[in-house]
Write a protein that holds these residues in place. Structure first.
Motif, short mmCIF file in Angstrom:
data_model
loop_
_atom_site.label_atom_id
_atom_site.label_comp_id
_atom_site.label_asym_id
_atom_site.label_seq_id
_atom_site.Cartn_x
_atom_site.Cartn_y
_atom_site.Cartn_z
N ARG A 25 0.85 -1.19 0.00
CA ARG A 25 0.00 0.00 0.00
C ARG A 25 0.89 1.23 0.00
N GLU A 26 0.32 2.34 -0.47
CA GLU A 26 1.06 3.60 -0.52
C GLU A 26 0.84 4.44 0.74
N ARG A 27 -0.24 4.22 1.43
CA ARG A 27 -0.54 4.97 2.64
C ARG A 27 -1.30 4.07 3.60
N ARG A 28 -1.31 4.45 4.84
CA ARG A 28 -1.99 3.65 5.85
C ARG A 28 -2.73 4.57 6.82
N PRO A 29 -3.78 4.06 7.46
CA PRO A 29 -4.52 4.87 8.45
C PRO A 29 -3.90 4.72 9.83
N ALA A 500 -17.16 -0.32 8.07
CA ALA A 500 -16.86 0.09 6.70
C ALA A 500 -15.67 -0.64 6.11
N CYS A 501 -14.76 -1.15 6.93
CA CYS A 501 -13.52 -1.74 6.41
C CYS A 501 -13.80 -3.01 5.60
N PRO A 502 -13.45 -3.02 4.32
CA PRO A 502 -13.74 -4.21 3.50
C PRO A 502 -12.79 -5.37 3.77
N GLU A 503 -11.71 -5.12 4.52
CA GLU A 503 -10.72 -6.17 4.77
C GLU A 503 -10.75 -6.69 6.21
N ASP A 504 -11.73 -6.24 6.99
CA ASP A 504 -11.79 -6.61 8.42
C ASP A 504 -10.47 -6.31 9.12
N GLY A 526 -8.43 3.59 2.56
CA GLY A 526 -8.91 4.86 3.10
C GLY A 526 -10.40 4.92 3.38
N THR A 527 -11.10 3.79 3.27
CA THR A 527 -12.54 3.80 3.53
C THR A 527 -12.84 4.23 4.97
N CYS A 528 -12.05 3.76 5.90
CA CYS A 528 -12.27 4.13 7.30
C CYS A 528 -12.10 5.63 7.50
N PHE A 529 -11.08 6.18 6.86
CA PHE A 529 -10.81 7.63 6.96
C PHE A 529 -11.96 8.43 6.38
N VAL A 540 -1.59 8.49 6.24
CA VAL A 540 -0.22 8.98 6.11
C VAL A 540 0.52 8.09 5.11
N PRO A 541 1.57 8.62 4.48
CA PRO A 541 2.35 7.80 3.54
C PRO A 541 2.94 6.57 4.23
#
Length: 556
Positions: A25-29, A500-504, A526-529, A540-541
């Motif tokens: 991934r390019e960014r993470r929550p 909302a998280c599609p990946e649990d 970014g769905t959670c965000f 963030v990156p």
């Protein structure tokens, strides 16, 4: 709903790199806490969002205890504070601000009704602190110092404690039984309050009492005066003395027509008190415009509702018998009032001067190191210490806005620095989080929710006596108002990210413990965000991959 303290240490950096074997991934929550605007805007330093959350949950005693950790006078502040917190409430952008002061008053009144007392302080430090002045700032400093384990004595020149809360704020705004109840709670905490004790020699008082530090908060009880030509000087009163005499139970003879000269909150109070003393006509003369007046707008509005007439852009020139001569002013190109030479006459049996106050600081002039500003206020450092080691000052006698809430905030801040001084250290306030502006929120989550209003007496009835004008919220309305809080910038466990998280990749940790991210599952979509209503999640990156064994999850 939960809320972090506004001055808590920022979350540690939990983003140590992509988990081994996790998705690319390019960014993470990650979860974060921001500073709610209400907390940021409170001069008393209250953690408003936290105690509103407890009130919403029905834990009224817990809410009160959270509140009084910062401010010992919720019943007082719920009545007299001008609630700047509500001016910056993000809910204003949706419908109307949360009635923070209404909930605060409810909690304060409930505590008085149920006899709640402050938690006992820790073991004593054997350090003694003298507080000079039993007004808002002095009482607040004494409270916080006592909570820190110090032995505190307050000495005040007046016959009863409270300062301008007792002698400057009329009973129709602050009933005296409410004031007495909240001050009495300080005495039960172990604070000694000595009245009728004017301090004239600070060094002697400190030495003879064995005090290790002093906090001076004598307020601003002396009225500023100007010379007005008058046939009968006795018919010119000063507003502070007038309000003090009425608060002491006197009923000054003021005649049927009263003119108050000034545009501050004291002028509004003086005019409203004059109406309650029987004046048929009470008018205010002010040299500037309504927009330029120092009084809070709601104070002028309430005065006008009670029949007080306000004459803008006027200055008093002379008082001759029952007639006041005023000169008409106009604004120049810079917005400053300038005389026009045109005069008018107004009928007035008494003129009350409300042109500002100053502190009685003569007893400090011989104290080595203490300096004074041009306006007579005491110069203090950011720690509230004067130029004399161990002597601190706050409240109306130092440069600042002169309100009860600012004074209480001074006392709280000064107490921290005094405590550090007594421990031979310094106090450094923790860094604050960034403020959660409305632009960061997702308002689609919140529906319209009308504000609950406090009951008020009819203006025609209220001017007949000094009974309190504004009533309080009941329990249901206070709980409802607390629930209108948007929890700006802080997770309140709505489960939106979880659902909302599609990946649990969001793991719920249990009520009150919030959530954590499982970065082995998170794809950084970014769905959670996007769905978080309060911006408690940031993207963030993605950092560089770790060399070995770095954590694969982050917790809110």
């Amino acid at each position: 709903m939960t809320a972090e303290r506004p001055d808590m240490t920022p979350l540690p950096d939990l983003l140590h790199g992509q988990a081994r074997g996790g998705p690319t991934r390019e960014r993470r929550p990650f979860y974060l806490d921001l500073l709610p605007p209400c907390n940021a805007g409170c001069p008393a330093g209250e953690n408003i969002q936290a105690w509103l959350a407890l009130a919403q949950a029905g834990d009224h005693e817990g809410a009160w205890r959270s509140l009084v950790a910062d401010n010992p006078f919720p019943a007082i502040h719920g009545r007299v504070c001008y609630h700047p917190c509500e001016d910056v409430c993000n809910r204003l952008h949706l419908d109307s601000a949360v009635s923070i002061h209404g909930v605060e008053r409810f909690l304060g009144d409930l505590a008085i009704e149920r006899g709640w007392d402050f938690d006992r302080p820790p073991a004593g430090t054997h350090k003694r602190v003298l507080v000079i002045g039993a007004g808002p700032s002095g009482l607040s400093a004494a409270y916080h110092l006592a909570r820190l384990g110090h032995e505190v004595e307050i000495r005040d020149a007046g016959p009863e404690p409270g300062g301008m809360m007792r002698y400057g704020i009329p009973a129709y705004r602050l009933p005296r039984d409410v004031l007495a109840a909240e001050i009495a709670r300080l005495s039960r905490l172990g604070i000694t309050i000595t009245t009728d004790h004017p301090v004239r020699d600070l060094a002697a008082e400190r030495r003879d009492g064995g005090f290790d530090a002093v906090f001076v908060a004598v307020g601003a009880h002396l009225s500023k005066r100007i010379d007005i030509p008058a046939r009968e000087a006795g018919r010119i009163l000063d507003a502070v003395g007038f309000l003090r005499s009425v608060a002491a139970g006197e009923r000054p003879a003021i005649g049927r027509r009263v003119a108050v000269y000034g545009g501050g909150n004291t002028a509004m109070d003086a005019a409203r008190v004059a109406k309650r003393l029987g004046a048929e006509d009470a008018l205010i003369v002010y040299r500037r415009t309504r927009d330029q007046m120092p009084a809070h707008a709601e104070e002028a509005d309430e005065a006008e509702r009670e029949g007080v007439k306000i004459n803008w852009l006027r200055t008093i020139q002379a008082l001759d018998g029952p007639v006041v001569t005023v000169e008409v002013m106009e604004l120049d190109q810079t917005g400053r009032p300038v005389p026009t030479g045109r005069t008018e006459t107004l009928a007035a049996d008494t003129v009350i001067l409300a042109l500002g106050q100053r502190a009685e600081t003569a007893f400090l002039h011989d104290v080595p190191g203490i300096e004074f500003a041009a306006d007579g206020t005491v110069v203090v450092s950011p720690s509230f210490m004067t130029g004399c080691p161990g002597v601190f000052a706050g409240g109306d006698m130092v440069p600042a806005e002169r309100t009860v809430t600012v004074g209480v905030g001074h006392g709280r801040k000064a107490a921290r620095h005094i405590d550090a001084y007594l421990r031979s250290g310094t106090f450094e306030a923790p860094a604050k989080h960034a403020t959660a502006d409305f632009s960061l929120l997702h308002p689609w989550y919140f529906g319209d929710s009308g504000r609950r209003h406090q009951p008020e007496r009819d203006p025609s009835a209220r001017i007949t006596d000094f009974t309190e004008v504004v009533g309080g919220l009941d329990a249901a309305s206070a709980t409802y108002e607390a629930g209108r809080c948007l929890s700006c910038g802080n997770c309140f466990e709505c489960d939106g990210c979880l659902g909302a998280c599609p990946e649990d990749a969001v793991v719920k940790l249990g009520t009150g413990s919030r959530y954590r991210f499982d970065y082995d599952r998170c794809t950084g979509c970014g769905t959670c965000f996007e769905q978080c209503p309060v911006h408690a999640i940031e993207m963030v990156p993605e950092p560089p991959a770790p060399t070995q064994g770095m954590p694969a999850e982050a917790t809110t």
